[in-house]
Design an enzyme around this catalytic site. Structure first.
Site, PDB file in Angstrom:
ATOM      1  N   ASP A 280     -10.930   1.861  -3.128  1.00 11.95           N
ATOM      2  CA  ASP A 280     -11.489   1.605  -1.796  1.00 11.95           C
ATOM      3  C   ASP A 280     -13.006   1.663  -1.827  1.00 11.95           C
ATOM      4  O   ASP A 280     -13.658   1.360  -0.827  1.00 11.95           O
ATOM      5  CB  ASP A 280     -10.955   2.640  -0.790  1.00 11.95           C
TER       6      ASP A 280
ATOM      7  N   ASP B 256       0.829  -1.208   0.000  1.00 13.18           N
ATOM      8  CA  ASP B 256       0.000   0.000   0.000  1.00 13.18           C
ATOM      9  C   ASP B 256       0.871   1.269   0.000  1.00 13.18           C
ATOM     10  O   ASP B 256       2.085   1.217   0.272  1.00 13.18           O
ATOM     11  CB  ASP B 256      -0.883  -0.037   1.261  1.00 13.18           C
TER      12      ASP B 256
HETATM   13  C1  DGJ Z   1      -5.872   1.662   2.097  1.00 16.25           C
HETATM   14  C2  DGJ Z   1      -6.295   0.468   1.300  1.00 16.25           C
HETATM   15  O1  DGJ Z   1      -6.805   0.855   0.066  1.00 16.25           O
HETATM   16  C3  DGJ Z   1      -7.288  -0.352   2.096  1.00 16.25           C
HETATM   17  O2  DGJ Z   1      -7.741  -1.437   1.345  1.00 16.25           O
HETATM   18  C4  DGJ Z   1      -6.616  -0.807   3.364  1.00 16.25           C
HETATM   19  O3  DGJ Z   1      -5.564  -1.669   3.051  1.00 16.25           O
HETATM   20  C5  DGJ Z   1      -6.125   0.383   4.145  1.00 16.25           C
HETATM   21  N1  DGJ Z   1      -5.281   1.234   3.350  1.00 16.25           N
HETATM   22  C6  DGJ Z   1      -5.356  -0.062   5.368  1.00 16.25           C
HETATM   23  O4  DGJ Z   1      -4.796   0.964   6.054  1.00 16.25           O
END
Ligand code: DGJ
Length: 698
Positions: free
Chosen positions: A520, A452
């Site tokens: 997300d 991420d």
């Molecule tokens: C952002 C990601 O897009 C989510 O799926 C998740 O992993 C969060 N970060 C976790 O902090």
């Protein structure tokens, strides 16, 4: 295939259905000749003999026809190359050399005044229409530094038409890759990122069709896509005489990209381009096929169905709770269980722990191995979340090395999500991350890493470094190198690129990751539009999509059936992200059936040829995937109006004379009927969806 003409001063590259030609004039000017349907060397030579149109007063004869316009001399278009030395700015080049190496063409030019050697690289494979272009710039002089303010990977030249329409994919967090088309008016349309990563705001892709005449399945479409995961810029410029050029490369503003000492060289990312005569759908299918064959690692292996803990348990995780989820996931048929954020350091909320990559002893007393072993015993793979390029000020790493972050002396250290960006251009930071990540992957049987990246660069400085600007490029190069090194050391581990959803999706990251987290936003209706945009460039094989809880608490409170949520997510790499501990027995049983169905259609969805049958703006949308004798149609109805039945969806790419059996209804349809009249979906009411499996009868 590369062919030469005009005594080695004309080059013709040809792929499956298209050709690309360029020509070096007697005055050592490299001119663009052709990009479009296949032509012969004789055709290209005839084009080369045509005189250039006389320039209008105040205009340059080179503008709009030059293959790679540089700053300097009689040029007024946006330069692809801008160089600064102690004395001068700009380039005056001489042709030095050409070289054909398999399917790669290299043309080298030098500027005797400053020692710069610039090589234009082209690659076109026989079985594809994608032309890959990039440049290398080398300082071959004896002294002094050369600063590349800009070194675009390519400038693409479109043929003359009356007008052009531009398609782009724009967005923001939770609303990525939305398709918009607009008329290209005179001047420049600049897309890009100043953020240090690819960004949610624009996918590095554009498509242009002449006179707005292309449709989903017909007409000429040009597409260009950049493979770079840092700041970038694509500039589409409509020149005064109606010509269009498209420049693209790393870096947004021309504030300085790299400083080359004698002997040093810079290699740009790849800016790929294609011409398609098959409309937007044909262009997308070509991009997909090329990425599956040439870009995405191990693309022939379909991706497993995963469970991800983020929406289910957030930061509030424990080994026992994840174990309980794993049992339910395994029972549902899930193949990969991923523990998201919250397993390491003091990461019980988003303000602490980033940087400390060892399991939280209160949550995972025996480390990750006991859970990983149990997940494996349940027949699933095990995955974890990491965000290696970041650090929370509240972490052991930051307390020990506050100077390891990007920062400027005397300036604030702006935090987003309570975190700062590590300076990966530093050797010691890279060494630390390698040690942590390699150690982590060696400490437990990890099969999958979700990588991420949750904030943009600000105050991106590097005190004591004479040319701190270089960290914008070197950060990305270090990120790539780390991924490459980890993949080499742990070849069976798969990687997902995530950046708060789809903030780092591009051809560069896709050449070293197995899939991407699309957004997300897991609302199944919003997702249809996001997925429609995503599919313009990238294949379903990399597009992760989860089924989460209903109503969607995170975004909009919208309630939707498990059926609608599953069929929406089945258009890509299916995942489940709901809190399974709260799902009823009936929901779990229904989910098991959807997962089983997905596994059956997965090779067709992930590896097949995709046809966007109906776009999501209307009430009814549908996507078709075909592979060999198998065809899958996914259809969604947003809302039925006035009691009318939604129209039949007309399929594509089938054999009109063949018979197709629908495995879901038992009906047998003639190909011509499916192509002409279409398939009646029977969808009704609000947020309805269905899957149809068709098999060609032999
Ligand atoms: C952002 C990601 O897009 C989510 O799926 C998740 O992993 C969060 N970060 C976790 O902090």
């Amino acid at each position: 295939m590369i062919e030469l003409g005009d005594n080695g001063r004309l080059w013709l590259l040809s792929g499956r259905t298209s050709s690309y030609a360029l020509h070096l004039t007697d005055r050592e000017e490299l001119l663009h000749l052709h990009w479009g349907p296949r032509i012969s060397v004789a055709d290209a030579a005839a084009l080369a003999r045509e005189p250039l149109p006389p320039p209008w007063p105040f205009e340059s004869r080179l503008d709009g026809v030059e293959e790679y316009p540089v700053e300097g001399g009689p040029r007024f278009v946006r330069p692809a190359l801008s160089v600064r030395t102690g004395q001068a700015r700009g380039t005056e080049w001489r042709f030095a050399d050409s070289d054909v190496d398999g399917d790669e063409l290299r043309l080298t030019f030098t500027d005797p005044a400053n020692g710069l050697a610039l090589t234009l690289h082209y690659r076109m494979r026989d079985d594809f229409d994608v032309v890959e272009r990039w440049v290398t710039a080398a300082h071959q002089g004896a002294d002094g530094a050369l600063e590349l303010l800009r070194a675009d990977a390519a400038a693409w030249t479109l043929p003359e038409r009356d007008g052009w329409r531009l398609s782009q994919l724009h967005g923001r967090w939770a609303a990525e890759s939305r398709l918009v088309r607009s008329e290209l008016t005179p001047g420049e349309k600049v897309l890009g990122s100043r953020r240090g990563h690819t960004g949610h705001q624009h996918l590095p892709w554009v498509a242009l069709d002449a006179d707005g005449a292309a449709t989903e399945e017909s007409g000429e479409v040009y597409g260009c896509a950049l493979g770079w995961s840092g700041s970038w810029r694509i500039a589409v410029h409509a020149l005064p005489d109606g010509r269009v050029q498209i420049n693209g490369g790393a870096g947004h503003d021309d504030a300085g990209l790299v400083l080359l000492a004698p002997g040093q060289a810079y290699t740009s990312p790849v800016f790929a381009g294609l011409w398609s005569g098959g409309g937007f759908g044909g262009a997308s299918r070509e991009w997909h096929a090329w990425q599956l064959a040439r870009v995405i690692p191990r693309a022939g292996e379909p991706r497993p169905v995963l469970f991800n803990s983020w929406e289910a348990t957030g930061f509030d995780i424990s080994e026992d709770q994840q174990r309980a989820l794993a049992h339910r996931a395994a029972d549902m048929g899930v193949e990969l269980f991923v523990v998201d954020d919250g397993w390491f350091g003091a990461r019980t909320h988003d303000a602490a722990g980033l940087g400390d990559w060892s399991p939280n002893p209160a949550r995972f007393p025996g480390g990750l191995k006991p859970l990983a072993d149990e997940v494996h015993a349940l027949g699933m793979q095990f995955g974890i979340w990491v965000e290696p390029e970041m650090v929370n000020p509240d972490s052991d790493l930051y307390r020990a090395h506050p100077d390891w972050v990007q920062h400027q002396l005397g300036r604030s250290r702006t935090e987003f999500r309570h975190q700062l960006v590590l300076n990966l251009a530093r050797r010691d930071v890279r060494a630390y991350l390698w040690e942590q990540l390699d150690g982590l992957l060696s400490s437990a049987p990890v099969d999958y890493v979700k990588w991420d990246f949750n904030r943009c660069f600000t105050e991106a400085g590097w005190p004591d470094e004479p040319y701190p600007q270089k960290l914008w490029v070197e950060h990305v190069e270090a990120f790539y190198a780390l991924l490459d090194q980890l993949r080499a050391a742990h070849p069976r581990v798969a990687f997902e690129s995530c950046s708060g959803g789809g903030g780092r999706v591009d051809l560069g990251v896709l050449s070293r990751t197995d899939q991407v987290w699309t957004s997300d936003n897991t609302d199944p209706l919003d997702r249809l539009a996001i997925q429609h945009g995503f599919s313009q460039l990238h294949p379903a094989r990399v597009m992760a999509a989860w089924v989460t809880d209903s109503p969607n608490e995170q975004l909009n409170g919208r309630a939707s059936s498990l059926r609608f949520r599953f069929v929406s997510a089945m258009a890509g790499v299916l995942g489940v992200g709901g809190d399974l501990n709260r799902w009823s027995a009936a929901e779990l049983a229904e989910a098991r059936e959807w997962v089983a169905l997905y596994k059956e259609i997965r090779p067709v969805v992930q590896l097949g040829t995709q046809y966007r049958l109906r776009a999501p703006e209307g009430g009814l949308s549908a996507v078709q995937y075909t592979r060999g004798d198998d065809t899958v149609v996914l259809a969604w109805l947003q809302a039925q109006r006035h009691g009318e039945l939604p129209p039949a969806v007309r399929l594509r790419g089938l054999d009109a004379t063949a018979a197709y059996e629908c495995l879901d209804t038992g009906a047998v349809h003639r190909g011509a009927v499916l192509l002409h009249r279409g398939l009646a979906t029977g969808l009704r009411g609000d947020l309805d969806a269905a899957v149809f499996r068709l098999r060609r009868a032999r």
